[in-house]
Design a protein around this motif. Structure first.
Motif, PDB file in Angstrom:
ATOM      1  N   THR A  95       0.962  -1.351   0.122  1.00  0.00           N
ATOM      2  CA  THR A  95       0.050  -0.051  -0.117  1.00  0.00           C
ATOM      3  C   THR A  95       0.911   1.348  -0.154  1.00  0.00           C
ATOM      4  N   TRP A  96       2.136   1.158   0.885  1.00  0.00           N
ATOM      5  CA  TRP A  96       2.912   2.157   0.922  1.00  0.00           C
ATOM      6  C   TRP A  96       3.196   3.074  -0.683  1.00  0.00           C
ATOM      7  N   MET A  97       3.448   2.071  -1.310  1.00  0.00           N
ATOM      8  CA  MET A  97       4.401   2.347  -2.421  1.00  0.00           C
ATOM      9  C   MET A  97       3.350   2.483  -3.604  1.00  0.00           C
ATOM     10  N   ALA A  98       2.374   1.462  -3.566  1.00  0.00           N
ATOM     11  CA  ALA A  98       1.351   1.406  -4.703  1.00  0.00           C
ATOM     12  C   ALA A  98       0.881   2.745  -4.901  1.00  0.00           C
ATOM     13  N   TRP A  99       0.234   3.629  -3.932  1.00  0.00           N
ATOM     14  CA  TRP A  99      -0.531   4.660  -4.459  1.00  0.00           C
ATOM     15  C   TRP A  99       0.169   5.801  -4.725  1.00  0.00           C
ATOM     16  N   PRO A 100       1.535   6.251  -4.116  1.00  0.00           N
ATOM     17  CA  PRO A 100       2.421   7.209  -4.851  1.00  0.00           C
ATOM     18  C   PRO A 100       2.742   6.975  -6.316  1.00  0.00           C
ATOM     19  N   ALA A 101       2.977   5.577  -6.521  1.00  0.00           N
ATOM     20  CA  ALA A 101       3.550   5.184  -8.043  1.00  0.00           C
ATOM     21  C   ALA A 101       2.238   5.446  -8.903  1.00  0.00           C
ATOM     22  N   TRP A 102       1.152   5.168  -8.508  1.00  0.00           N
ATOM     23  CA  TRP A 102      -0.315   5.160  -9.393  1.00  0.00           C
ATOM     24  C   TRP A 102      -0.401   6.735  -9.600  1.00  0.00           C
TER      25      TRP A 102
END
Length: 250
Positions: A106-113
């Motif tokens: 979750t931590w990195m999926a949202w900023p990547a998106w």
């Protein structure tokens, strides 16, 4: 205060991450768990404040829920990452998976998106770029965590040059999982870029720059390649994101 919450959490994350190279043993494991918890809280709070409860709930379900499912599958069957096992250093485990691990997705999926949403316009291109942006993070993550003793591979071959302890197949598994996650996030979030997304751009770029510096200078890793591979991989999203921010965020 609520609108500033992602910034406050990001500030805490940065401070905790800076302390990582200064710790060892059990203290380093605590720092790792706190870092992941802060990263998770930063991304989820941002989704909640800018997109609402529905999107935030879907984000957690897709990435943390999906992350747990795929990690449990991986530990039990070797698919899709290869044969690996977690140590007990990251705290309680369920189905062989430390509870904290799915939160990292979750931590990195949202900023990547959100970074991909800012950089490209078409939805297929956003999904593709966000997939690479998330999966490439593992070029930093796995070498660092394996070196710390948090998980190990039964057979880390073939491996990337300069990264001897992580098999190439693991990165391909990350690409596959990241693709599914980004396809689902693309359905969950159709709002486009917003002015309030700046904390997530900062989170992605901080992770990129700090990881390069840590792997190149501060961490004692068995190979010398993770800083380079990670810089090249995450740079595919980080570089155009940074270029786009020459202008004021929309």
């Amino acid at each position: 205060m609520t609108g500033r919450l992602p910034w406050v959490l990001l500030g805490g994350l940065v401070l905790v991450q800076i302390s990582y190279p200064l710790t060892g043993g059990g203290a380093r494991a605590v720092v790792t768990v706190v870092t992941v918890a802060l990263g998770f809280a930063t991304s989820v709070s941002h989704a909640l404040l800018t997109r609402g409860a529905r999107t935030a709930a879907l984000l957690v379900a897709v990435t943390a829920g999906g992350g747990f499912a795929v990690e449990a599958l991986g530990v039990a069957t070797t698919l899709p990452f290869g044969e690996y096992a977690y140590s007990g250093e990251l705290g309680p485990r369920v189905a062989g998976v430390p509870v904290v691990v799915p939160l990292a997705w979750t931590w990195m999926a949202w900023p990547a998106w959100l970074a991909a949403v800012r950089v490209v316009r078409s939805r297929p291109a956003r999904v593709a770029l966000a997939t690479v942006g998330l999966a490439a993070w593992d070029l930093f993550l796995d070498p660092q965590m394996v070196a710390a003793g948090y998980w190990t591979w039964a057979d880390p071959h073939p491996a990337l040059p300069g990264v001897p302890d992580v098999p190439i197949g693991n990165y391909l598994g990350w690409l596959a999982v990241a693709l599914v996650m980004m396809l689902l996030l693309g359905v969950a979030d159709r709002t486009g870029t917003r002015r309030g997304d700046t904390p997530m751009y900062a989170l992605y770029l901080w992770t990129y720059v700090a990881s390069i510096l840590a792997h190149a200078v501060f961490l004692e890793l068995p190979g010398t390649g993770s800083a380079l591979w990670g810089a090249l991989g995450m740079g595919l999203l980080a570089a155009p994101l940074a270029w786009s921010l020459r202008e004021a965020p929309p």
